[in-house]
Design an enzyme around this catalytic site. Structure first.
Site, PDB file in Angstrom:
ATOM      1  N   ILE A  14     122.371 -20.713  12.877  1.00  0.00           N
ATOM      2  CA  ILE A  14     122.646 -21.925  13.658  1.00  0.00           C
ATOM      3  C   ILE A  14     122.188 -23.165  12.890  1.00  0.00           C
ATOM      4  O   ILE A  14     122.902 -24.167  12.830  1.00  0.00           O
ATOM      5  CB  ILE A  14     121.981 -21.850  15.046  1.00  0.00           C
ATOM      6  CG1 ILE A  14     122.521 -20.645  15.830  1.00  0.00           C
ATOM      7  CG2 ILE A  14     122.240 -23.128  15.834  1.00  0.00           C
ATOM      8  CD1 ILE A  14     121.866 -20.412  17.181  1.00  0.00           C
ATOM      9  N   ASN A  34     110.930 -20.769   6.377  1.00  0.00           N
ATOM     10  CA  ASN A  34     110.069 -19.854   5.615  1.00  0.00           C
ATOM     11  C   ASN A  34     110.849 -18.688   5.024  1.00  0.00           C
ATOM     12  O   ASN A  34     110.279 -17.822   4.344  1.00  0.00           O
ATOM     13  CB  ASN A  34     108.912 -19.336   6.488  1.00  0.00           C
ATOM     14  CG  ASN A  34     109.360 -18.364   7.566  1.00  0.00           C
ATOM     15  OD1 ASN A  34     110.554 -18.126   7.771  1.00  0.00           O
ATOM     16  ND2 ASN A  34     108.395 -17.814   8.290  1.00  0.00           N
ATOM     17  N   SER A 127     117.749 -20.861  25.366  1.00  0.00           N
ATOM     18  CA  SER A 127     118.685 -19.748  25.499  1.00  0.00           C
ATOM     19  C   SER A 127     119.043 -19.497  26.960  1.00  0.00           C
ATOM     20  O   SER A 127     118.227 -19.726  27.862  1.00  0.00           O
ATOM     21  CB  SER A 127     118.044 -18.484  24.905  1.00  0.00           C
ATOM     22  OG  SER A 127     118.737 -17.329  25.287  1.00  0.00           O
ATOM     23  N   TYR A 152     110.793 -12.067  23.832  1.00  0.00           N
ATOM     24  CA  TYR A 152     111.599 -13.124  23.216  1.00  0.00           C
ATOM     25  C   TYR A 152     112.048 -14.137  24.268  1.00  0.00           C
ATOM     26  O   TYR A 152     111.870 -15.352  24.116  1.00  0.00           O
ATOM     27  CB  TYR A 152     112.826 -12.533  22.520  1.00  0.00           C
ATOM     28  CG  TYR A 152     113.911 -13.553  22.268  1.00  0.00           C
ATOM     29  CD1 TYR A 152     113.791 -14.502  21.253  1.00  0.00           C
ATOM     30  CD2 TYR A 152     115.064 -13.608  23.067  1.00  0.00           C
ATOM     31  CE1 TYR A 152     114.776 -15.461  21.044  1.00  0.00           C
ATOM     32  CE2 TYR A 152     116.039 -14.557  22.864  1.00  0.00           C
ATOM     33  CZ  TYR A 152     115.894 -15.484  21.852  1.00  0.00           C
ATOM     34  OH  TYR A 152     116.858 -16.437  21.661  1.00  0.00           O
ATOM     35  N   LYS A 156     111.046 -18.389  25.091  1.00  0.00           N
ATOM     36  CA  LYS A 156     111.948 -19.523  25.343  1.00  0.00           C
ATOM     37  C   LYS A 156     111.519 -20.268  26.607  1.00  0.00           C
ATOM     38  O   LYS A 156     111.494 -21.500  26.642  1.00  0.00           O
ATOM     39  CB  LYS A 156     113.396 -19.041  25.475  1.00  0.00           C
ATOM     40  CG  LYS A 156     114.001 -18.504  24.175  1.00  0.00           C
ATOM     41  CD  LYS A 156     114.036 -19.557  23.089  1.00  0.00           C
ATOM     42  CE  LYS A 156     114.723 -19.067  21.830  1.00  0.00           C
ATOM     43  NZ  LYS A 156     114.668 -20.048  20.724  1.00  0.00           N
ATOM     44  N   ARG A 302     122.942  -0.388  27.861  1.00  0.00           N
ATOM     45  CA  ARG A 302     121.732  -0.702  27.091  1.00  0.00           C
ATOM     46  C   ARG A 302     120.738  -1.419  28.002  1.00  0.00           C
ATOM     47  O   ARG A 302     121.107  -2.368  28.710  1.00  0.00           O
ATOM     48  CB  ARG A 302     122.119  -1.587  25.906  1.00  0.00           C
ATOM     49  CG  ARG A 302     121.011  -1.892  24.932  1.00  0.00           C
ATOM     50  CD  ARG A 302     121.563  -2.612  23.722  1.00  0.00           C
ATOM     51  NE  ARG A 302     122.304  -3.818  24.072  1.00  0.00           N
ATOM     52  CZ  ARG A 302     122.896  -4.617  23.188  1.00  0.00           C
ATOM     53  NH1 ARG A 302     122.847  -4.310  21.901  1.00  0.00           N
ATOM     54  NH2 ARG A 302     123.559  -5.688  23.587  1.00  0.00           N
TER      55      ARG A 302
END
Length: 346
Positions: A14, A34, A127, A152, A156, A302
């Site tokens: 992105i 990095n 997100s 994760y 956010k 999943r």
């Protein structure tokens, strides 16, 4: 346009596309990364697309507070677009400490240095995962955030809260921070030039790289997780947004901050198309537009996948003057061109 934008994590998928759009809109850009989840391929592609060999690049870790502070000392930064974060949902479940340490400390360092160096505009890469399994569709900016389904996703939510609280705390001070959080839906595709795109390390976490890698022969078979969902064809529905459209939304948001057009000091916008597309529809569209036949199979559901989610992008359309324009067919043709480019087959 005499304004400089710091793009943290700017050598990634992105970030590289946003860097192109910022430069083409006339902004000065400093890219810092990095390189933990990318190589120089996309940054070199950015230079080719823009015809610019002089884009400042700093290799650094945003978890290093001293390095972040040096960055703000070395450059006069008018706005930061913060991408630097780990982003694999499954890995975050297996290694939560790694995700909390990296994603939170890197953002805290940016905010602390930005405020210490006279204040700044901060655009946070958020997100649609913050909405979880939504109660009603499409989701708007006022739809409730649901408990995160992964560390994760939780980072956010926490970073959004940190930005909101920092904006409130610094209001009217010399180190004032103003902020916008862009909640992305499902970014896919590549630049139409075929020179930059998604370049996952190892097994892809996202659907489209898995599709293109299967098409080119890197992967034997594409697994579609679940075909028994309560959707028209039984597969999950998502709001797939073209990466260039997404990148342009960042330019609109930065301009909104720098031009003083914000209605509040902290704002949130959904960045999506407003059109649900199922996983199977996306696979079929890829086959049709590129004249290919994919080897795919249906696999069990999943864990963590929501049934369906798509955006109501009306706020971004109205307040930022931004709208998703590229078709799914254009997006999937660009994704295939990029896959062929990195395989040396273009």
């Amino acid at each position: 346009m005499d304004k400089t934008i710091l793009v943290s994590g700017g050598a990634g998928f992105i970030g590289s596309h946003v860097t192109v759009e910022l430069i083409e809109a006339g902004y000065g850009v400093v890219v810092a990364d990095n390189m933990s989840n990318c190589d120089m391929t996309c940054f070199e592609g950015v230079k080719k697309i823009t015809g610019r060999d002089d884009i400042p690049f700093v290799k650094m870790d945003f978890c290093d507070a001293a390095a972040v502070d040096r960055l703000f000392s070395d450059y006069r930064i008018d706005a930061v677009i913060h991408f630097a974060a780990y982003k694999a949902v499954g890995e975050s479940v297996a290694q939560p400490v790694k995700y909390y340490k990296n994603n939170l400390s890197s953002f805290l360092n940016v905010l602390e240095s930005a405020s210490a160096h006279g204040g700044c505009n901060v655009l946070f890469s958020s997100s649609a995962t913050v909405y979880g399994e939504p109660d009603t569709l499409p989701v708007t900016e006022t739809s409730p955030r649901q408990p995160a389904t992964s560390p994760y996703g939780n980072t956010k939510q926490i970073c959004e809260d940190i930005l909101r609280d920092t904006v409130k705390a610094t209001a009217g001070s010399e180190g004032e921070i103003k902020g916008i959080a862009l909640r992305y839906f499902n970014p896919i595709g590549a630049h139409p030039s075929g020179l930059i795109g998604e370049l996952p390390r190892g097994v892809p976490n996202n659907l489209v790289p898995f599709i293109t890698q299967t098409a080119i022969g890197k992967r034997e078979c594409l697994s579609i997780f679940g075909n028994d969902y309560p959707t028209p064809d039984g597969t999950c529905q998502r709001d797939y947004i073209d990466i260039v459209d997404l990148a342009k939304a960042h330019v609109c948001a930065v301009s909104r901050m720098l031009d003083g057009d914000m209605e509040e000091d902290y704002e949130i916008f959904n960045i999506g198309t407003g059109r649900p597309v199922s996983v199977l529809e996306l696979v079929n569209a890829f086959e049709k537009v590129n004249g290919l036949k994919l080897n795919y199979r249906f696999a069990p559901r999943r864990e963590g996948d929501v049934t369906a989610i798509w955006a109501d992008p009306a706020e971004a359309n109205k307040k930022m003057g931004w709208k998703a324009e590229r078709t799914v067919e254009e997006t999937l043709a660009a994704a295939w061109a990029w896959e062929k480019h990195i395989a040396g087959q273009e």
